[in-house]
Design an enzyme around this catalytic site. Structure first.
Site, PDB file in Angstrom:
ATOM      1  N   TYR A  11      70.611  10.472  31.763  1.00 48.37           N
ATOM      2  CA  TYR A  11      70.948   9.129  31.271  1.00 48.37           C
ATOM      3  C   TYR A  11      72.456   8.825  31.389  1.00 48.37           C
ATOM      4  CZ  TYR A  11      71.646   5.488  27.683  1.00 48.37           C
ATOM      5  OH  TYR A  11      72.021   4.370  26.989  1.00 48.37           O
ATOM      6  N   ASP A  31      71.762  18.755  39.625  1.00 44.26           N
ATOM      7  CA  ASP A  31      70.815  18.548  38.512  1.00 44.26           C
ATOM      8  C   ASP A  31      69.560  19.369  38.840  1.00 44.26           C
ATOM      9  OD1 ASP A  31      70.495  15.815  36.383  1.00 44.26           O
ATOM     10  OD2 ASP A  31      68.820  17.208  36.678  1.00 44.26           O
ATOM     11  N   LEU A  33      66.688  18.628  37.526  1.00 42.70           N
ATOM     12  CA  LEU A  33      65.609  17.655  37.328  1.00 42.70           C
ATOM     13  C   LEU A  33      64.616  18.082  36.240  1.00 42.70           C
ATOM     14  CD1 LEU A  33      64.932  16.376  40.980  1.00 42.70           C
ATOM     15  CD2 LEU A  33      66.400  15.377  39.219  1.00 42.70           C
ATOM     16  N   ALA A  74      74.753  18.160  31.521  1.00 39.45           N
ATOM     17  CA  ALA A  74      73.406  18.754  31.545  1.00 39.45           C
ATOM     18  C   ALA A  74      73.128  19.571  30.288  1.00 39.45           C
ATOM     19  CB  ALA A  74      73.255  19.631  32.786  1.00 39.45           C
ATOM     20  N   ASN A  92      70.329  27.005  27.316  1.00 41.28           N
ATOM     21  CA  ASN A  92      70.655  25.907  28.236  1.00 41.28           C
ATOM     22  C   ASN A  92      72.031  25.309  27.961  1.00 41.28           C
ATOM     23  OD1 ASN A  92      69.730  23.966  30.373  1.00 41.28           O
ATOM     24  ND2 ASN A  92      70.336  22.563  28.737  1.00 41.28           N
ATOM     25  N   THR A 117      79.648  15.987  21.167  1.00 42.17           N
ATOM     26  CA  THR A 117      78.844  15.105  20.318  1.00 42.17           C
ATOM     27  C   THR A 117      79.395  15.030  18.897  1.00 42.17           C
ATOM     28  OG1 THR A 117      76.689  14.926  19.223  1.00 42.17           O
ATOM     29  CG2 THR A 117      77.319  17.105  19.938  1.00 42.17           C
ATOM     30  N   TYR A 141      71.671  22.242  17.877  1.00 47.35           N
ATOM     31  CA  TYR A 141      72.199  21.363  18.929  1.00 47.35           C
ATOM     32  C   TYR A 141      73.709  21.177  18.758  1.00 47.35           C
ATOM     33  CZ  TYR A 141      73.496  17.066  21.273  1.00 47.35           C
ATOM     34  OH  TYR A 141      74.167  16.142  22.030  1.00 47.35           O
ATOM     35  N   LYS A 145      77.135  22.756  21.044  1.00 51.22           N
ATOM     36  CA  LYS A 145      78.223  21.937  21.603  1.00 51.22           C
ATOM     37  C   LYS A 145      79.581  22.391  21.067  1.00 51.22           C
ATOM     38  CE  LYS A 145      75.972  18.899  24.138  1.00 51.22           C
ATOM     39  NZ  LYS A 145      76.323  18.464  25.490  1.00 51.22           N
TER      40      LYS A 145
END
Ligand code: UDP
Length: 329
Positions: A11, A31, A33, A74, A92, A117, A141, A145
């Site tokens: 996005y 990417d 995907l 990503a 990830n 974030t 999450y 970060k």
């Protein structure tokens, strides 16, 4: 500049790719995907379908495409899932980023722009949130970060990496021409879900919590247009010349918007009434999150083109109404 956009089919990354082109740069997309959409990548842009764990291949891309700067979008971004499946997020969002950084050092690429974030702040003690507000994430999450931010500081110190970490508030909206937009699967974000409730693709919209200590009892968030975000990523380039530079910026409009106000904005732009269900609070949702972004405005000359929820939602609707099934899976 030759810029590798990791997550450039996602996005925010796909919007940044188009802004890079508009600013005269040459984006290259990498990417895997897993969540991104090939159709979101601007035509003619070099595309490498790769995972960051394939460090040797990433290093080859960096060398052959003569990359000078890497932007990294990503990451997995579902807060709830990060609580139930933390390892997915640690692998990830953290381990993969470490592979990317090692490939960059091997290839001699030392400029980096990182998607961070406001979730790194957890439940803020004071509002608006500045870059100096304490960082105390309340979910994996946000923690992943923050861990990457800290790794970046150490790599900058040890190896002369120059980086900027942007702490996004609520990214929203779509490209003004309606060509690309937001398409998550599963979708958990308020604005696209409100569109689906307005158009009848979903029967109703749940509002998570109406008893918060806020003016209308619903959570306050700071919605910032995805193209405004993207422009900040490019405005920072001149600041990354000196080796070892470490920069942190909040990106939000600074305007708190309640969930009810978002729903009203969606009803206004769509001209349809949304059937709302008042549901319990969603675990892990802070009552209010909004930014003080004066640092980005002052230091980067960052300007906000879409300061209010109506203008942001209008761009999102332009895309959503023409792509009700997203990019079409
Ligand atoms: N929200 C809601 N109903 C939904 C989805 C979200 O009431 O179906 C609320 C959510 O609890 C939060 C706000 O909308 O208060 C923004 O949530 P979103 O997931 O869009 O972004 P977040 O702030 O979690 O990054």
């Amino acid at each position: 500049m030759n810029v590798l956009v990791v997550g450039g089919a996602g996005y925010i990354g796909s919007h940044c790719v188009r802004q890079l082109i508009a600013a005269g740069h040459r984006p290259v997309v990498l990417d895997n995907l897993a969540y991104g959409h090939r159709a979101a990548v601007a035509p003619g842009v070099a595309f490498h379908e790769l995972s960051l764990g394939d460090e040797a291949a990433v290093e080859r891309v960096l060398r052959t495409e003569q990359i000078e700067l890497v932007m990294h979008f990503a990451a997995y971004c579902y807060v709830g899932e990060s609580v139930t499946d933390p390892l997915k997020y640690y692998f990830n969002n953290e381990v993969a980023t470490l592979h990317l950084l090692r490939a960059m050092l091997a290839a001699g690429v030392k400029k980096f722009v990182f998607s961070s974030t406001c979730a790194t702040y957890g439940v803020p003690a004071t509002l608006p949130i500045t870059e100096l507000s304490p960082q105390a994430p309340i979910n994996p999450y946000g923690q992943t970060k923050l861990d990457v931010e800290n790794a970046l500081k150490a790599v900058a110190h040890a190896h002369g990496l120059s980086f900027a970490a942007f702490r996004y508030f609520n990214a929203a909206g779509a490209s003004e021409d309606g060509v690309i937009g937001e398409d998550h699967s599963p979708e958990t974000h308020l604005i696209p879900l409100a569109f689906d409730a307005a158009t009848g693709r979903r029967p109703q919209l749940e509002i998570f919590g109406t008893d918060y200590p806020t003016p209308d009892g619903t959570c306050l968030r700071d919605y910032v247009h995805v193209d405004d975000l993207s422009r900040a990523h490019i405005a920072v380039f001149p600041k990354l010349s000196a080796p070892g530079t470490a920069l942190f910026y909040n990106l939000g409009t600074g305007r708190p918007t309640s969930n009810r106000e978002v729903i009203r904005a969606v009803e206004k732009v769509t001209g349809r009434k949304i059937k709302m269900i008042e549901s319990p609070r969603r675990p892990g949702d802070p009552p209010a999150l909004y930014a003080d972004s004066t640092k980005a405005q002052r230091e980067l000359g960052w300007t906000i083109k879409f300061p209010d929820i109506d203008s942001i939602v209008a761009t999102a609707w332009k895309w959503h109404s023409a792509h009700q099934t997203g990019y079409g899976r």
